[in-house]
Design an enzyme around this catalytic site. Structure first.
Site, PDB file in Angstrom:
ATOM      1  N   ARG A   1       0.844  -1.212   0.000  1.00  0.00           N
ATOM      2  CA  ARG A   1       0.000   0.000   0.000  1.00  0.00           C
ATOM      3  C   ARG A   1       0.875   1.256   0.000  1.00  0.00           C
ATOM      4  O   ARG A   1       0.563   2.246  -0.648  1.00  0.00           O
ATOM      5  CB  ARG A   1      -0.957   0.015   1.209  1.00  0.00           C
ATOM      6  CG  ARG A   1      -1.660   1.361   1.382  1.00  0.00           C
ATOM      7  CD  ARG A   1      -2.892   1.325   2.282  1.00  0.00           C
ATOM      8  NE  ARG A   1      -2.777   0.504   3.450  1.00  0.00           N
ATOM      9  CZ  ARG A   1      -2.079   0.815   4.562  1.00  0.00           C
ATOM     10  NH1 ARG A   1      -1.446   1.971   4.640  1.00  0.00           N
ATOM     11  NH2 ARG A   1      -2.014  -0.015   5.564  1.00  0.00           N
TER      12      ARG A   1
ATOM     13  N   LYS B   1      -8.434   7.007 -19.062  1.00  0.00           N
ATOM     14  CA  LYS B   1      -8.690   7.515 -20.411  1.00  0.00           C
ATOM     15  C   LYS B   1      -7.423   7.373 -21.269  1.00  0.00           C
ATOM     16  O   LYS B   1      -6.954   6.283 -21.468  1.00  0.00           O
ATOM     17  CB  LYS B   1      -9.186   8.964 -20.312  1.00  0.00           C
ATOM     18  CG  LYS B   1     -10.255   9.178 -19.234  1.00  0.00           C
ATOM     19  CD  LYS B   1     -11.509   8.361 -19.515  1.00  0.00           C
ATOM     20  CE  LYS B   1     -12.666   8.682 -18.604  1.00  0.00           C
ATOM     21  NZ  LYS B   1     -12.645   8.163 -17.274  1.00  0.00           N
TER      22      LYS B   1
ATOM     23  N   TYR C   1     -16.145  17.583 -15.130  1.00  0.00           N
ATOM     24  CA  TYR C   1     -16.693  16.223 -15.174  1.00  0.00           C
ATOM     25  C   TYR C   1     -17.735  16.079 -14.050  1.00  0.00           C
ATOM     26  O   TYR C   1     -17.506  16.541 -12.932  1.00  0.00           O
ATOM     27  CB  TYR C   1     -15.554  15.208 -15.004  1.00  0.00           C
ATOM     28  CG  TYR C   1     -16.051  13.814 -14.729  1.00  0.00           C
ATOM     29  CD1 TYR C   1     -16.921  13.181 -15.618  1.00  0.00           C
ATOM     30  CD2 TYR C   1     -15.670  13.131 -13.576  1.00  0.00           C
ATOM     31  CE1 TYR C   1     -17.395  11.898 -15.360  1.00  0.00           C
ATOM     32  CE2 TYR C   1     -16.139  11.848 -13.314  1.00  0.00           C
ATOM     33  CZ  TYR C   1     -17.001  11.242 -14.208  1.00  0.00           C
ATOM     34  OH  TYR C   1     -17.478   9.984 -13.949  1.00  0.00           O
TER      35      TYR C   1
HETATM   36  O1  P1T Z   1     -13.459   7.551 -13.858  1.00  0.00           O
HETATM   37  P1  P1T Z   1     -12.264   8.013 -13.056  1.00  0.00           P
HETATM   38  O2  P1T Z   1     -10.975   7.354 -13.411  1.00  0.00           O
HETATM   39  O3  P1T Z   1     -12.548   8.004 -11.588  1.00  0.00           O
HETATM   40  O4  P1T Z   1     -11.992   9.557 -13.469  1.00  0.00           O
HETATM   41  C1  P1T Z   1     -12.866  10.604 -13.187  1.00  0.00           C
HETATM   42  C2  P1T Z   1     -12.681  11.723 -14.182  1.00  0.00           C
HETATM   43  C3  P1T Z   1     -11.891  12.816 -13.844  1.00  0.00           C
HETATM   44  N1  P1T Z   1     -11.682  13.841 -14.703  1.00  0.00           N
HETATM   45  C4  P1T Z   1     -12.223  13.829 -15.933  1.00  0.00           C
HETATM   46  C5  P1T Z   1     -11.985  14.978 -16.857  1.00  0.00           C
HETATM   47  C6  P1T Z   1     -13.008  12.751 -16.355  1.00  0.00           C
HETATM   48  O5  P1T Z   1     -13.497  12.779 -17.604  1.00  0.00           O
HETATM   49  C7  P1T Z   1     -13.245  11.670 -15.462  1.00  0.00           C
HETATM   50  C8  P1T Z   1     -14.096  10.501 -15.847  1.00  0.00           C
HETATM   51  N2  P1T Z   1     -14.930  10.743 -16.940  1.00  0.00           N
HETATM   52  C9  P1T Z   1     -15.818   9.862 -17.491  1.00  0.00           C
HETATM   53  C10 P1T Z   1     -16.020   8.620 -17.033  1.00  0.00           C
HETATM   54  C11 P1T Z   1     -16.560  10.361 -18.656  1.00  0.00           C
HETATM   55  O6  P1T Z   1     -17.180   9.586 -19.409  1.00  0.00           O
HETATM   56  O7  P1T Z   1     -16.525  11.586 -18.862  1.00  0.00           O
END
Ligand code: P1T
Length: 394
Positions: free
Chosen positions: A52, A204, A104
């Site tokens: 961790r 992403k 987001y």
């Molecule tokens: O899904 P996660 O890895 O927890 O990330 C969150 C997040 C943070 N910042 C941005 C700009 C994002 O687009 C996202 C996650 N977005 C999507 C799942 C979406 O479809 O826009």
């Protein structure tokens, strides 16, 4: 292999965070051990103690992301949202934050429904450069930018925001955070423009294959890094070694994937912008008509617009829904930044939790469609958009 100062992005992507192991494996092994041997109490035989706190695969990924963001330090988390949560958790109780309005949906949810529980209040604005001086209070500790924003692709001049903070909140230790998920480090490096922390949903573009949920941050601020590293360990929202390994593998082709997506995206955006009969408006930072194109020229590599486009279709929510169900290659699904093309309708999907009034104030109308351009053939993708548009508006 030692990287040199002069090594370019692609060389760094392949070699930064390279592992060392006794067998000379060219590809990094996955280290699944949760704990590491000690020679005497409190004397680990190597640098690791408990997984961790740190793990070889996570550490190598963190070093690679840091190198691509021109940062000294990187930290990886179990998701982009866990990265956001840890940063907000680092603020003192009773702090005030300022955020761009069009963030987001999950980030908006964290600010308004979770961070407020430990006394962090957030002001949202759709005109950050104008409003920031008035919004800064004595207890303001953080400014949050997404550029380009999700999903309306507004671009913010990071340096101007950093300068405003310096001018209007001198000595207040305000942290400027930039969510760089939509561009990836290949197109932009926010730390170069005065950000204190850059964050990514590595789910992403950085991983890029839609098979890992993971978050990362990078910074050059040592005390900030140490505080966030302390929280990373204390909270424990860390990625598994396998997820760190997969993400590191994905990162090695980031430059190729992002460039190809941008090459197709500009063609699709130009087509949509030309179709005045069926399209109300197109948001794409690579278009010369984008309202912040001057900032794109300054902040983005080769003025690339990235792989994300949003557009308003004629015919309202019904046409948007029909379009979303009529594509052959673009899969209707949340998320973005993978090798495959995706699309979604933010008003009822990723941004459905934001109250309608606030949503529409930042441009997220019921007829808005967001597409994530993958790395399939450009002509095939364009044809798919054309035929879906025909079906949706006929
Ligand atoms: O899904 P996660 O890895 O927890 O990330 C969150 C997040 C943070 N910042 C941005 C700009 C994002 O687009 C996202 C996650 N977005 C999507 C799942 C979406 O479809 O826009």
């Amino acid at each position: 292999m030692t990287l040199q100062e002069s090594d370019k992005f692609a060389t760094k992507a392949i070699h930064a965070g390279e592992h060392v192991d006794v067998h000379g494996s060219v590809i990094e092994p996955i280290s699944l051990s949760t704990t590491f041997k000690q020679s005497s109490p409190a004397n680990p035989i190597g640098t690791y103690e408990y997984s961790r706190s740190q793990n070889p695969n996570r550490e190598n990924l963190e070093r690679a992301v840091a190198a691509l963001e021109n940062a000294q330090y990187g930290l990886a988390f179990s998701s982009g949202s866990a990265t956001t949560a840890t940063i907000l958790q680092s603020l003192p109780q009773g702090s005030h934050a300022v955020s761009i309005g069009d963030v987001y949906g999950g980030t908006h949810r964290y600010f308004t429904k979770v961070a407020n529980a430990h006394g962090v209040e957030t002001s949202f604005t759709n005109d950050l450069l104008n409003d920031l001086p008035q919004l800064i209070k004595e207890n303001t500790k953080l400014v949050w930018i997404e550029t380009p924003t999700n999903p309306t692709l507004k671009v913010t001049d990071i340096q101007k925001v950093a300068d405003l903070i310096k001018k209007h909140a001198a000595g207040q230790d305000v942290i400027l955070v930039v969510d760089n998920t939509f561009l990836s480090p290949y197109i932009s490096n926010p730390l170069n423009f005065g950000a204190d922390i850059v964050v990514h949903s590595a789910t992403k573009y950085i991983n890029g294959h839609s098979d890992v949920v993971l978050g990362v941050l990078a910074t050059n601020n040592k005390p900030l890094y140490e505080r966030l590293q302390f929280l990373q360990n204390a909270i424990g929202a860390i990625p598994s070694p396998f997820d760190a390994w997969l993400t590191h593998r994905g990162l090695k082709t980031l430059h190729l994937r992002v460039r190809q997506a941008a090459v197709s995206a500009i063609k699709i955006a130009e087509f949509l912008a030309s179709d005045k009969e069926n399209v109300v408006a197109v948001n794409y930072p690579g278009l010369k008509t984008h309202p912040n194109y001057d900032v794109v020229l300054k902040q983005h590599r080769d003025a690339l617009g990235g792989g994300m486009i949003s557009f308003r279709i004629k015919g309202g929510a019904e046409a948007a829904s029909k379009f979303a169900s009529s594509t052959r290659l673009f899969t209707l699904a949340e998320s973005l930044g993978g090798i495959e093309s995706l699309l979604e309708v933010p008003a009822v999907m990723t941004h459905g939790g934001i109250p309608k009034e606030a949503r529409e104030a930042s441009g997220v109308f019921d007829d808005l469609i967001r597409i994530s351009v993958g790395i399939e053939d450009t002509e095939d993708l364009l044809e798919d958009i054309k035929q879906a548009l025909k079906q949706a508006t006929s």
